[in-house]
Scaffold this motif. Structure first.
Motif, PDB file in Angstrom:
ATOM      1  N   PHE A 160     -15.259  38.219   8.753  1.00  0.00           N
ATOM      2  CA  PHE A 160     -14.647  36.945   9.148  1.00  0.00           C
ATOM      3  C   PHE A 160     -13.802  37.087  10.402  1.00  0.00           C
ATOM      4  CE2 PHE A 160     -11.676  39.006   6.208  1.00  0.00           C
ATOM      5  CZ  PHE A 160     -10.488  38.951   6.899  1.00  0.00           C
ATOM      6  N   GLU A 161     -13.596  35.943  11.043  1.00  0.00           N
ATOM      7  CA  GLU A 161     -12.570  35.770  12.056  1.00  0.00           C
ATOM      8  C   GLU A 161     -12.092  34.326  11.960  1.00  0.00           C
ATOM      9  OE1 GLU A 161     -15.261  34.832  16.019  1.00  0.00           O
ATOM     10  OE2 GLU A 161     -14.783  36.900  15.540  1.00  0.00           O
ATOM     11  N   LEU A 162     -10.885  34.086  12.424  1.00  0.00           N
ATOM     12  CA  LEU A 162     -10.290  32.755  12.321  1.00  0.00           C
ATOM     13  C   LEU A 162     -10.031  32.204  13.718  1.00  0.00           C
ATOM     14  CD1 LEU A 162      -9.098  30.576  10.387  1.00  0.00           C
ATOM     15  CD2 LEU A 162      -6.867  31.653  10.783  1.00  0.00           C
ATOM     16  N   VAL A 163     -10.503  30.978  13.946  1.00  0.00           N
ATOM     17  CA  VAL A 163     -10.293  30.287  15.210  1.00  0.00           C
ATOM     18  C   VAL A 163      -9.287  29.167  14.983  1.00  0.00           C
ATOM     19  CG1 VAL A 163     -11.400  29.044  17.107  1.00  0.00           C
ATOM     20  CG2 VAL A 163     -12.680  30.809  15.848  1.00  0.00           C
ATOM     21  N   HIS A 164      -8.276  29.092  15.840  1.00  0.00           N
ATOM     22  CA  HIS A 164      -7.262  28.046  15.765  1.00  0.00           C
ATOM     23  C   HIS A 164      -7.345  27.223  17.042  1.00  0.00           C
ATOM     24  CE1 HIS A 164      -2.861  26.668  16.081  1.00  0.00           C
ATOM     25  NE2 HIS A 164      -3.436  25.951  15.126  1.00  0.00           N
ATOM     26  N   ILE A 165      -7.515  25.927  16.883  1.00  0.00           N
ATOM     27  CA  ILE A 165      -7.726  25.041  18.020  1.00  0.00           C
ATOM     28  C   ILE A 165      -6.743  23.885  17.945  1.00  0.00           C
ATOM     29  CG2 ILE A 165      -9.377  23.519  19.192  1.00  0.00           C
ATOM     30  CD1 ILE A 165     -11.595  25.197  17.761  1.00  0.00           C
ATOM     31  N   VAL A 166      -6.064  23.629  19.035  1.00  0.00           N
ATOM     32  CA  VAL A 166      -5.237  22.442  19.177  1.00  0.00           C
ATOM     33  C   VAL A 166      -5.915  21.553  20.209  1.00  0.00           C
ATOM     34  CG1 VAL A 166      -2.979  21.514  19.785  1.00  0.00           C
ATOM     35  CG2 VAL A 166      -3.148  23.699  18.564  1.00  0.00           C
ATOM     36  N   ALA A 167      -6.477  20.440  19.750  1.00  0.00           N
ATOM     37  CA  ALA A 167      -7.186  19.519  20.636  1.00  0.00           C
ATOM     38  C   ALA A 167      -6.244  18.409  21.084  1.00  0.00           C
ATOM     39  CB  ALA A 167      -8.402  18.930  19.921  1.00  0.00           C
ATOM     40  N   GLY A 168      -6.543  17.845  22.226  1.00  0.00           N
ATOM     41  CA  GLY A 168      -5.706  16.779  22.766  1.00  0.00           C
ATOM     42  C   GLY A 168      -4.868  17.279  23.922  1.00  0.00           C
ATOM     43  N   GLN A 169      -3.934  16.443  24.360  1.00  0.00           N
ATOM     44  CA  GLN A 169      -3.050  16.796  25.474  1.00  0.00           C
ATOM     45  C   GLN A 169      -3.862  17.224  26.694  1.00  0.00           C
ATOM     46  OE1 GLN A 169      -0.469  19.798  23.786  1.00  0.00           O
ATOM     47  NE2 GLN A 169       0.751  18.284  22.683  1.00  0.00           N
ATOM     48  N   GLY A 170      -4.965  16.494  26.932  1.00  0.00           N
ATOM     49  CA  GLY A 170      -5.776  16.752  28.113  1.00  0.00           C
ATOM     50  C   GLY A 170      -6.778  17.866  27.974  1.00  0.00           C
ATOM     51  N   THR A 171      -6.894  18.478  26.801  1.00  0.00           N
ATOM     52  CA  THR A 171      -7.851  19.570  26.611  1.00  0.00           C
ATOM     53  C   THR A 171      -9.073  19.082  25.844  1.00  0.00           C
ATOM     54  OG1 THR A 171      -6.884  20.308  24.520  1.00  0.00           O
ATOM     55  CG2 THR A 171      -5.969  21.234  26.548  1.00  0.00           C
TER      56      THR A 171
ATOM     57  N   ALA B 108      -4.464  18.622  10.981  1.00  0.00           N
ATOM     58  CA  ALA B 108      -3.654  17.505  11.477  1.00  0.00           C
ATOM     59  C   ALA B 108      -4.526  16.659  12.384  1.00  0.00           C
ATOM     60  CB  ALA B 108      -2.424  18.012  12.232  1.00  0.00           C
ATOM     61  N   GLY B 109      -4.194  15.359  12.487  1.00  0.00           N
ATOM     62  CA  GLY B 109      -4.849  14.473  13.426  1.00  0.00           C
ATOM     63  C   GLY B 109      -6.285  14.173  13.084  1.00  0.00           C
ATOM     64  N   SER B 110      -7.072  13.939  14.137  1.00  0.00           N
ATOM     65  CA  SER B 110      -8.484  13.598  14.009  1.00  0.00           C
ATOM     66  C   SER B 110      -9.248  14.330  15.100  1.00  0.00           C
ATOM     67  CB  SER B 110      -8.682  12.084  14.156  1.00  0.00           C
ATOM     68  OG  SER B 110     -10.048  11.735  14.113  1.00  0.00           O
TER      69      SER B 110
ATOM     70  N   GLU C 221     -10.954  14.048   9.775  1.00  0.00           N
ATOM     71  CA  GLU C 221      -9.576  13.589   9.722  1.00  0.00           C
ATOM     72  C   GLU C 221      -8.745  14.649   9.010  1.00  0.00           C
ATOM     73  OE1 GLU C 221      -8.837  10.892  11.279  1.00  0.00           O
ATOM     74  OE2 GLU C 221     -10.838  10.011  11.542  1.00  0.00           O
ATOM     75  N   ARG C 222      -7.428  14.524   9.110  1.00  0.00           N
ATOM     76  CA  ARG C 222      -6.534  15.503   8.478  1.00  0.00           C
ATOM     77  C   ARG C 222      -6.923  15.774   7.031  1.00  0.00           C
ATOM     78  NH1 ARG C 222      -0.518  13.706   7.044  1.00  0.00           N
ATOM     79  NH2 ARG C 222      -1.782  12.508   5.571  1.00  0.00           N
ATOM     80  N   GLY C 223      -7.090  17.046   6.705  1.00  0.00           N
ATOM     81  CA  GLY C 223      -7.424  17.456   5.346  1.00  0.00           C
ATOM     82  C   GLY C 223      -8.904  17.542   5.056  1.00  0.00           C
ATOM     83  N   ALA C 224      -9.759  17.074   5.981  1.00  0.00           N
ATOM     84  CA  ALA C 224     -11.205  17.109   5.762  1.00  0.00           C
ATOM     85  C   ALA C 224     -11.772  18.444   6.229  1.00  0.00           C
ATOM     86  CB  ALA C 224     -11.880  15.965   6.487  1.00  0.00           C
ATOM     87  N   ALA C 225     -12.888  18.839   5.603  1.00  0.00           N
ATOM     88  CA  ALA C 225     -13.510  20.118   5.919  1.00  0.00           C
ATOM     89  C   ALA C 225     -15.023  19.969   5.949  1.00  0.00           C
ATOM     90  CB  ALA C 225     -13.108  21.174   4.885  1.00  0.00           C
TER      91      ALA C 225
ATOM     92  N   ARG D 288     -13.379  17.272  20.487  1.00  0.00           N
ATOM     93  CA  ARG D 288     -12.659  16.161  21.101  1.00  0.00           C
ATOM     94  C   ARG D 288     -11.704  15.550  20.081  1.00  0.00           C
ATOM     95  NH1 ARG D 288     -14.954  18.520  24.349  1.00  0.00           N
ATOM     96  NH2 ARG D 288     -16.425  17.834  25.966  1.00  0.00           N
ATOM     97  N   GLY D 289     -10.663  14.915  20.574  1.00  0.00           N
ATOM     98  CA  GLY D 289      -9.728  14.237  19.693  1.00  0.00           C
ATOM     99  C   GLY D 289      -8.323  14.724  19.922  1.00  0.00           C
ATOM    100  N   ASP D 290      -7.498  14.504  18.922  1.00  0.00           N
ATOM    101  CA  ASP D 290      -6.088  14.884  19.008  1.00  0.00           C
ATOM    102  C   ASP D 290      -5.693  15.434  17.636  1.00  0.00           C
ATOM    103  OD1 ASP D 290      -3.458  15.229  19.577  1.00  0.00           O
ATOM    104  OD2 ASP D 290      -2.986  13.126  19.947  1.00  0.00           O
ATOM    105  N   GLY D 291      -5.683  16.752  17.502  1.00  0.00           N
ATOM    106  CA  GLY D 291      -5.367  17.312  16.193  1.00  0.00           C
ATOM    107  C   GLY D 291      -5.422  18.825  16.195  1.00  0.00           C
ATOM    108  N   GLU D 292      -5.255  19.381  15.005  1.00  0.00           N
ATOM    109  CA  GLU D 292      -5.249  20.820  14.812  1.00  0.00           C
ATOM    110  C   GLU D 292      -6.416  21.194  13.914  1.00  0.00           C
ATOM    111  OE1 GLU D 292      -2.053  24.333  13.570  1.00  0.00           O
ATOM    112  OE2 GLU D 292      -1.816  22.303  12.738  1.00  0.00           O
ATOM    113  N   LEU D 293      -7.182  22.196  14.344  1.00  0.00           N
ATOM    114  CA  LEU D 293      -8.397  22.573  13.652  1.00  0.00           C
ATOM    115  C   LEU D 293      -8.425  24.084  13.416  1.00  0.00           C
ATOM    116  CD1 LEU D 293     -11.275  21.363  12.785  1.00  0.00           C
ATOM    117  CD2 LEU D 293     -12.077  22.299  14.966  1.00  0.00           C
ATOM    118  N   PHE D 294      -8.865  24.467  12.213  1.00  0.00           N
ATOM    119  CA  PHE D 294      -9.136  25.865  11.906  1.00  0.00           C
ATOM    120  C   PHE D 294     -10.628  26.016  11.659  1.00  0.00           C
ATOM    121  CE2 PHE D 294      -4.690  25.389  10.798  1.00  0.00           C
ATOM    122  CZ  PHE D 294      -4.128  26.559  11.292  1.00  0.00           C
TER     123      PHE D 294
END
Length: 397
Positions: A326-337, A353-355, A368-372, A385-391
């Motif tokens: 395994f490896e874990l990817v952490h992504i913060v989308a939004g804020q122009g990215t 978090a977010g969408s 959406e937040r909490g969905a997998a 794309r969007g504005d949120g936090e993704l793992f």
């Protein structure tokens, strides 16, 4: 293929009553909710929310077992398990085996005729269980790995200096202090074996009594916490030999085979090899097997095993522990990215978090937040794309 998945939290007694519900965006159940498993492990396989898209299979475990190729796997199992972990009380003092130890232990218990669902079984499968934890709460407290015995001796000296201790308590503490002399690994092996596999009640009582009046330090705070949770447990004294760490949000610990550890309190994303092999030594009403635990422990003192990310591009951090599972990817989308991610293998994505909308070679899905969702590797490069936090949990097959 994007396959939405979900699961029901496991209600272990040490679980938080609010953290997982809060991330999922629903009202608390009123019961402890300790872990939410997102994977194909048979202990709690994720439910497939669109079974018609995968031939009617209702769980990820059933789909992988019946048609691993369609799930994008070269073997017959998904090698990792993604979890939400929410602890309001300490977990057991534990360690996990190496691949060779796991295979040997599994074969040995099979040959002995111990049923897989027997509570006294140590090895539920033939796989190792390295793991990492990413802190979601502001702080996440844990014990992780042995520290040099000289550091532990300093804390024992402070306990010996507490005024008003009884003669018996002073005698027990002084004897323990004398044990903390010599080569680190040899001392740790001898002392831990004695504590966990003998009558350590007198020493536990002395350490607990001294900590009630000792000046506050991380070690003293740990003793007080554990004494309130599991009075009389030898793990209270073992904690003095371990690294105490408080993660802040976004920090990550990696716990390889043989690392003795116990999560104390906090909320995080946990990613591990898909195994249920846990050797416990204390702080739990569950099965404890000290002799077997001692065979898997690494008694070499280590620094706190932080895992630092590799930055791929704006908003993307990858945590690579050096195992193929395994490896874990952490992504913060939004804020122009608008980051992109090349999938190295099958993956599970969780929106914290977010969408966030994921688009691949053949489809797209908004989480959406909490969905997998489970994502097959043929989606290739994901556009995010969007504005949120993704793992994203994935593997390098």
């Amino acid at each position: 293929m994007f396959v939405p998945i979900a699961n029901t939290p496991r209600d272990y007694a040490w679980g938080s009553r609010t953290d997982i519900a809060g991330l999922l965006g629903r009202s608390p159940s009123g019961k402890p909710e300790a872990e939410l498993w997102l994977g194909a492990h048979p202990g709690s396989p994720a439910t497939i929310l669109t079974p018609e898209a995968v031939g009617g299979f209702m769980t990820l475990a059933d789909w992988v077992a019946a048609d691993a190729a369609s799930a994008g796997l070269s073997g017959q199992r998904l090698p990792f398990l993604l979890k939400l972990l929410a602890a309001d009380a300490p977990l057991s003092l534990q360690a996990h085996p190496s691949p060779a130890q796991a295979r040997d232990g599994f074969d040995r218990e099979n040959a002995a005729g111990i049923a897989l669902d027997d509570p006294a079984r140590n090895y539920k499968d033939a796989f190792h269980k390295p793991e990492l934890i990413f802190a979601l709460s502001d702080t996440f407290d844990a014990l992780c790995g042995f520290r040099p015995v000289g550091d532990a001796a300093v804390d024992v000296d402070a306990l010996l200096a507490v005024p008003g201790l009884s003669a018996d308590d002073l005698t027990a503490l002084a004897a323990f202090r004398r044990e903390l002399e010599g080569d680190d690994a040899d001392v740790l092996r001898r002392v831990v074996s004695s504590l966990l596999d003998g009558d350590s009640s007198t020493l536990v009582r002395a350490v607990t009594a001294a900590a009630t009046s000792a000046p506050r330090t991380p070690a003293v705070d740990t003793v007080r916490l554990l004494a309130g949770f599991a009075p009389g447990d030898p793990g209270i004294v073992v904690s003095l030999l371990l690294n105490r760490v408080t993660l802040t949000r976004g920090q990550v610990l990696y716990l390889p085979a043989g690392n003795i550890h116990a999560y104390l309190r906090g909320f995080g994303v946990e990613l591990m090899a898909a195994s249920d092999n846990v050797l416990r030594g204390g702080l739990t009403p569950k099965h404890i097997d000290v002799p077997e635990l001692l065979t898997v422990l690494d008694f070499t003192p280590v620094a706190v095993p932080y895992l630092e990310p590799e930055r791929l591009e704006n908003g993307i951090d990858v945590y690579r522990p050096g195992v193929p599972d395994f490896e874990l990817v952490h992504i913060v989308a939004g804020q122009g990215t608008s980051p992109t991610l090349e999938l190295p293998g099958a993956a599970i994505a969780l929106a914290a978090a977010g969408s966030v909308t994921l688009t691949g070679a053949s489809g797209s899905l908004t989480l959406e937040r909490g969905a997998a969702a489970y994502i097959t590797p043929d989606e290739g490069q994901l556009s995010i794309r969007g504005d949120g936090e993704l793992f994203v949990a994935t593997t390098r097959l």
